[in-house]
Design an enzyme around this catalytic site. Structure first.
Site, PDB file in Angstrom:
ATOM      1  N   LYS A 194      12.007  80.196 -34.508  1.00  0.00           N
ATOM      2  CA  LYS A 194      12.455  80.587 -33.150  1.00  0.00           C
ATOM      3  C   LYS A 194      11.580  81.823 -32.553  1.00  0.00           C
ATOM      4  O   LYS A 194      11.683  82.860 -33.419  1.00  0.00           O
ATOM      5  CB  LYS A 194      13.903  80.918 -33.144  1.00  0.00           C
ATOM      6  CG  LYS A 194      14.260  81.210 -31.672  1.00  0.00           C
ATOM      7  CD  LYS A 194      15.700  81.377 -31.462  1.00  0.00           C
ATOM      8  CE  LYS A 194      16.346  81.728 -29.985  1.00  0.00           C
ATOM      9  NZ  LYS A 194      17.609  81.856 -29.882  1.00  0.00           N
ATOM     10  N   LYS A 247      11.196  76.322 -31.734  1.00  0.00           N
ATOM     11  CA  LYS A 247      11.688  76.557 -30.558  1.00  0.00           C
ATOM     12  C   LYS A 247      10.868  77.705 -29.990  1.00  0.00           C
ATOM     13  O   LYS A 247      10.686  78.675 -30.743  1.00  0.00           O
ATOM     14  CB  LYS A 247      13.235  77.029 -30.624  1.00  0.00           C
ATOM     15  CG  LYS A 247      13.842  77.578 -28.929  1.00  0.00           C
ATOM     16  CD  LYS A 247      15.220  77.973 -29.427  1.00  0.00           C
ATOM     17  CE  LYS A 247      15.784  78.338 -28.403  1.00  0.00           C
ATOM     18  NZ  LYS A 247      17.000  79.108 -28.372  1.00  0.00           N
TER      19      LYS A 247
HETATM   20  C1  PBG Z   1      20.998  82.584 -27.927  1.00  0.00           C
HETATM   21  C2  PBG Z   1      20.065  81.151 -27.647  1.00  0.00           C
HETATM   22  C3  PBG Z   1      18.833  81.381 -26.844  1.00  0.00           C
HETATM   23  C4  PBG Z   1      18.585  80.156 -26.432  1.00  0.00           C
HETATM   24  C5  PBG Z   1      19.418  79.240 -27.222  1.00  0.00           C
HETATM   25  N1  PBG Z   1      20.161  79.999 -27.920  1.00  0.00           N
HETATM   26  C6  PBG Z   1      18.230  82.433 -26.035  1.00  0.00           C
HETATM   27  C7  PBG Z   1      18.000  83.758 -26.623  1.00  0.00           C
HETATM   28  O1  PBG Z   1      17.769  83.503 -28.023  1.00  0.00           O
HETATM   29  O2  PBG Z   1      17.927  84.662 -26.120  1.00  0.00           O
HETATM   30  C8  PBG Z   1      17.426  79.559 -25.505  1.00  0.00           C
HETATM   31  C9  PBG Z   1      17.562  78.149 -24.976  1.00  0.00           C
HETATM   32  C10 PBG Z   1      16.767  77.913 -23.690  1.00  0.00           C
HETATM   33  O3  PBG Z   1      16.061  78.682 -23.393  1.00  0.00           O
HETATM   34  O4  PBG Z   1      17.026  76.796 -23.288  1.00  0.00           O
HETATM   35  N2  PBG Z   1      20.759  82.738 -29.377  1.00  0.00           N
END
Ligand code: PBG
Length: 327
Positions: A194, A247
Site C-alpha cells: 500500500k 494499492k
Molecule cells: C485507510 C484506507 C484508505 C483507503 C482505504 N483504506 C486511505 C488512506 O490510507 O489514507 C483508500 C481507498 C481509496 O482511496 O479508494 N486505512
C-alpha cells in the site's frame, strides 16, 4: 513471408476465441461507505455515483447488487468526530454502528462475501492508521488495537478482514487473535503493498479521515519502490495472509504483475478513489468515453495478474453487463 497477426483479429468471433483475459463479475469487490442513522444516502463530491449509506439504504444497495450478480463488498465507516479518540475505542465498541451493519448484511445476505477495513484512521482523533505519540506513529502499541478491531468484526460475521494500516507484524497478530477466538475460517486480505499515494484524496473526503498532522509516509510505501513490495509480500505470506493486495492499482500495474509472479496467493488490486475520480472527471468533460474506458481499466488489473479487484465502478460494470452494453 510477411507475418500477419491481424488474421487473429479479423472478426469478433476470432478475437473472442483468442482472448487471453476475461473479466468476470465474480472478480469484483464493491466498496460501500456507511454512516450511522436512518434515511441517509449522502453523495460524495469527488466520487460521482458513490454514497454514504445508512443501514436501511445499504441493505437496499446490497440487494440491488446481489440481483445484478455482484456479491462481494468492502465496507468503510464514516464516524462522527465526537466518537473519535486517540486509541480508536469506538472501533470495537458494542455500540459501533459499523459492526451492527456487518451483522445485518450477513444475516440478510448469507451468500454475500463481506470484507472489512482494519485501521485506526476512521476512528482516530489524529486521523492516522496507528497510535500517535509526540508526532510519531507507534507500531507495536497499535497491533493490540487492530487485533481487537478484527475480532469484533469477526464476531459481527465478516468473511474477510482487510488490514489497511501497514503496521509491521499486523497480519500475524490479527491471525493469532482470530485463531484464539476460534475464527480460524475468517480470511485476511492484507493491504500488502500500500503506497503513500495522493490518489486516496476522495476517499479521505468521504470519511473525513485525513491525517490531522503530518502524512502517512512512515508506514505507507514509497511510490518509487518495487522490490520492497516483494519483501512485504514475503512477510505477509509468512504471517498467514490469504490474499496480497496492491494499492493503488492503475498506477502500480507493474507491482501487481511482480507479486503475481513471485507468490502463489491470489493477488488483489485496489482501484482507488482518485483513479475512479480521474476517469469520471474526464468523462464528465466529454474527454473520454466512460463506458469504454472503465471496462478497459478493470481488464488491465486482471491482465496484470489480479483476480480480486476492489473498484467503485463494480456496480456500473454489473449494470452494463446485465444490459448487454459490454462489447
Ligand atoms: C485507510 C484506507 C484508505 C483507503 C482505504 N483504506 C486511505 C488512506 O490510507 O489514507 C483508500 C481507498 C481509496 O482511496 O479508494 N486505512
Amino acid at each position: 513471408m510477411l507475418e500477419r497477426p491481424r488474421r487473429n483479429r479479423a472478426s469478433e468471433t476470432i478475437r473472442s476465441m483468442v482472448r487471453e483475459t476475461r473479466l468476470d463479475l465474480a472478480n469484483l469487490i464493491f466498496p460501500l461507505f456507511v454512516v450511522d442513522g436512518t434515511g441517509k444516502k449522502e453523495p460524495i463530491g469527488a466520487l460521482p455515483g458513490i454514497f454514504r449509506f445508512s443501514e436501511d439504504y445499504v441493505v437496499k444497495e446490497v440487494e440491488e447488487c446481489m440481483n445484478l450478480g455482484l456479491r462481494s463488498f468492502v465496507l468503510f465507516p464514516a464516524v462522527e468526530d465526537s466518537l473519535k479518540d486517540k486509541t480508536a475505542t469506538y472501533s470495537y465498541s458494542e455500540k459501533n454502528f459499523y459492526l451492527r451493519i456487518i451483522s445485518r448484511l450477513k444475516k440478510e445476505f448469507p451468500e454475500s462475501c463481506l470484507m472489512s477495513d482494519v485501521a485506526m484512521d476512521p476512528y482516530s482523533s489524529d486521523g492516522h492508521d496507528g497510535l500517535v505519540e509526540n508526532g510519531r506513529i507507534l507500531n507495536d502499541e497499535t497491533l493490540g488495537i487492530l487485533g481487537k478491531m478484527a475480532v469484533a468484526q469477526a464476531e459481527a460475521g465478516i468473511d474477510i478482514i482487510g488490514p489497511s494500516d501497514m503496521m509491521d507484524g499486523r497480519v500475524q497478530h490479527i491471525r493469532e487473535e482470530l485463531d484464539d477466538e476460534d475464527f480460524e475460517n475468517v480470511a485476511i486480505m492484507s493491504y500488502c503493498a500500500k503506497y503513500a499515494s495522493a490518489y486516496y484524496g476522495p476517499f479521505r473526503e468521504a470519511l473525513a479521515s485525513a491525517p490531522k498532522s503530518g502524512d502517512k509516509k512512515t508506514y505507507q510505501m514509497d511510490p518509487a519502490n518495487k522490490w520492497e513490495a516483494v519483501r512485504e509480500g514475503e512477510l505477509d505470506v509468512a504471517e498467514g495472509a490469504d490474499f496480497l493486495m496492491v494499492k493503488p492499482a492503475l498506477l502500480y500495474l507493474d507491482v501487481i504483475h511482480l507479486l503475481k509472479e513471485k507468490f502463489e496467493l491470489p493477488i488483489a488490486a485496489y482501484n482507488v478513489s482518485g483513479e475512479y475520480a480521474m476517469l469520471k472527471a474526464a468523462a464528465a468533460n466529454g474527454w473520454l468515453n466512460y463506458d469504454q474506458a472503465m471496462p478497459e481499466m478493470l481488464l488491465s488489473f486482471k491482465r496484470a495478474g489480479a483476480t480480486s479487484i476492489l473498484t467503485y465502478a463494480a456496480k456500473e460494470y454489473a449494470q452494463m453487463l446485465k444490459e448487454g452494453r459490454l462489447a
